[in-house]
Design a protein around this motif. Structure first.
Motif, PDB file in Angstrom:
ATOM      1  N   GLN A 182     -12.166   1.139   1.435  1.00 25.66           N
ATOM      2  CA  GLN A 182     -11.068  -0.070   1.335  1.00 25.66           C
ATOM      3  C   GLN A 182     -11.434  -1.355   1.371  1.00 25.66           C
ATOM      4  O   GLN A 182     -11.069  -2.291   0.995  1.00 25.66           O
ATOM      5  CB  GLN A 182      -9.775   0.639   2.255  1.00 25.66           C
ATOM      6  CG  GLN A 182      -9.075   1.626   1.732  1.00 25.66           C
ATOM      7  CD  GLN A 182      -7.851   1.785   2.728  1.00 25.66           C
ATOM      8  OE1 GLN A 182      -7.048   0.970   2.807  1.00 25.66           O
ATOM      9  NE2 GLN A 182      -8.010   2.998   3.427  1.00 25.66           N
ATOM     10  N   MET A 230       2.099   1.859  -3.541  1.00 23.52           N
ATOM     11  CA  MET A 230       0.957   2.479  -4.225  1.00 23.52           C
ATOM     12  C   MET A 230       0.902   3.907  -3.907  1.00 23.52           C
ATOM     13  O   MET A 230       0.757   4.900  -4.950  1.00 23.52           O
ATOM     14  CB  MET A 230      -0.180   1.698  -4.056  1.00 23.52           C
ATOM     15  CG  MET A 230      -0.183  -0.026  -4.402  1.00 23.52           C
ATOM     16  SD  MET A 230      -1.840  -0.782  -4.004  1.00 23.52           S
ATOM     17  CE  MET A 230      -2.959  -0.010  -5.430  1.00 23.52           C
ATOM     18  N   THR A 231       0.852   4.309  -2.812  1.00 25.85           N
ATOM     19  CA  THR A 231       0.940   5.576  -2.431  1.00 25.85           C
ATOM     20  C   THR A 231       1.914   6.601  -3.029  1.00 25.85           C
ATOM     21  O   THR A 231       1.524   7.672  -3.316  1.00 25.85           O
ATOM     22  CB  THR A 231       0.643   5.843  -0.657  1.00 25.85           C
ATOM     23  OG1 THR A 231      -0.311   4.897  -0.165  1.00 25.85           O
ATOM     24  CG2 THR A 231       0.692   7.147  -0.170  1.00 25.85           C
ATOM     25  N   ARG A 276      -5.325   2.003  -6.464  1.00 26.20           N
ATOM     26  CA  ARG A 276      -5.309   2.301  -5.050  1.00 26.20           C
ATOM     27  C   ARG A 276      -6.735   2.783  -4.592  1.00 26.20           C
ATOM     28  O   ARG A 276      -7.284   3.709  -5.192  1.00 26.20           O
ATOM     29  CB  ARG A 276      -4.121   3.451  -4.723  1.00 26.20           C
ATOM     30  CG  ARG A 276      -4.066   3.732  -3.137  1.00 26.20           C
ATOM     31  CD  ARG A 276      -3.149   4.822  -3.206  1.00 26.20           C
ATOM     32  NE  ARG A 276      -2.984   5.044  -1.596  1.00 26.20           N
ATOM     33  CZ  ARG A 276      -3.682   5.704  -0.876  1.00 26.20           C
ATOM     34  NH1 ARG A 276      -4.708   6.339  -1.112  1.00 26.20           N
ATOM     35  NH2 ARG A 276      -3.206   5.903   0.507  1.00 26.20           N
ATOM     36  N   ARG A 285       0.775  -1.148  -0.273  1.00 25.00           N
ATOM     37  CA  ARG A 285      -0.153  -0.126   0.147  1.00 25.00           C
ATOM     38  C   ARG A 285       0.746   1.055  -0.032  1.00 25.00           C
ATOM     39  O   ARG A 285       0.632   2.227  -0.553  1.00 25.00           O
ATOM     40  CB  ARG A 285      -1.008  -0.063   1.404  1.00 25.00           C
ATOM     41  CG  ARG A 285      -1.873   1.310   1.223  1.00 25.00           C
ATOM     42  CD  ARG A 285      -3.178   1.063   2.195  1.00 25.00           C
ATOM     43  NE  ARG A 285      -3.724   2.130   2.131  1.00 25.00           N
ATOM     44  CZ  ARG A 285      -4.591   2.864   1.319  1.00 25.00           C
ATOM     45  NH1 ARG A 285      -4.852   2.038   0.157  1.00 25.00           N
ATOM     46  NH2 ARG A 285      -5.054   3.810   1.606  1.00 25.00           N
TER      47      ARG A 285
END
Length: 275
Positions: free
Chosen positions: A225, A24-25, A263, A21
């Protein structure tokens, strides 16, 4: 000028973690940098109360070498590593920063939710509005927040035009979420929260996305999410906004979302305005 706002859901993780994650951020951060904005507003930084450490600062310099920044974190009395905002601005821009308290209820003034930059011709404000919470436990407090924040922006607007960006945690109209019929008693779409946003606009502010794009549907800024198919199915909400003082609405050139790929959670939003 170009502005980008994003609820990053942990800048701390983006700067310190190598999880999938976090990677991806960081990819989304690269997309933002490619847009070459003048100002970047980041909400929900989750930086510890002790502030930025050496690794944080080194990574910020690596990712944002052309920017200075100011930030506010949660303080003693509020949850640790909670909320928080950071505003980055090009190094050639001159401004004065403030971290206002608005006489909000409970610990909301301690949670690092507002940053305001004063420029010669306008104010730039970013906000991370409190969520009404599970079972709407914070809804009454949220209604007080909405009143106090609207008063604060209105006070700024008396001095010079305002650009306000952030996660306002409300889908204002039924076209601002995919499934309005199922969510009238959900946090972010209660009658009370929607009325609070209406009251804010009534003080002389414009929802720039609607001003530019009209009643376009299926354009959202957040996908849950916890629901793996929410983004694939575009089952989203538009809860992130750029607002501007009504008297500068004709200077708006663009107000839109920026693609964050696979994302989930929030996607960045962008405003271009001649100011």
């Amino acid at each position: 000028m170009k502005f980008i706002s994003w609820n990053i859901d942990s800048l701390n993780a983006a700067l310190t973690s190598d999880s999938n994650r976090a990677i991806m951020t960081r990819d989304v951060i690269k997309t933002i940098i490619d847009e070459n904005p003048d100002i970047i507003a980041i909400q929900e930084t989750k930086i510890p109360q002790t502030g930025l450490n050496k690794k944080h600062k080194a990574k910020l310099e690596e990712f944002f070498p052309a920017y200075d920044y100011v930030h506010v974190t949660s303080r003693e009395g509020a949850r640790k590593s909670y909320a928080g905002c950071m505003t980055l601005y090009k190094k050639d821009l001159k401004c004065m920063e403030s971290f206002p308290e608005i006489d909000a209820p409970d610990t909301m003034d301690l949670e690092g939710r507002i940053v305001t930059l004063e420029f010669e011709d306008f104010y730039f404000n970013q906000v991370y509005t409190p969520n009404a919470g599970n079972e709407l436990k914070r809804l009454n407090l949220r209604q007080i927040w909405d009143e106090k924040f609207a008063q604060y922006l209105s006070t700024l607007d008396k001095n010079k035009p305002v650009i306000s960006a952030g996660d306002f945690n409300v889908a204002h109209r039924e076209i601002d979420l995919a499934h309005p019929d199922n969510n009238h008693f959900s946090a972010g779409f209660t009658d009370e929260e929607r009325q609070g946003f209406t009251n804010l606009l009534a003080k002389g502010f414009i929802d720039t996305f609607r001003y530019v794009n009209g009643d376009v549907k299926d354009k959202y800024t957040w996908w849950a999410q916890r629901v793996k198919t929410s983004k694939i199915n575009n089952s989203g909400w538009r809860i992130d906004y750029f607002l501007v003082s009504e008297r500068i609405k004709d200077k708006i050139k663009r107000s839109d979302m920026i693609d964050s790929g696979d994302r989930q959670d929030h996607t960045p939003i962008v405003l271009e305005i001649e100011i």
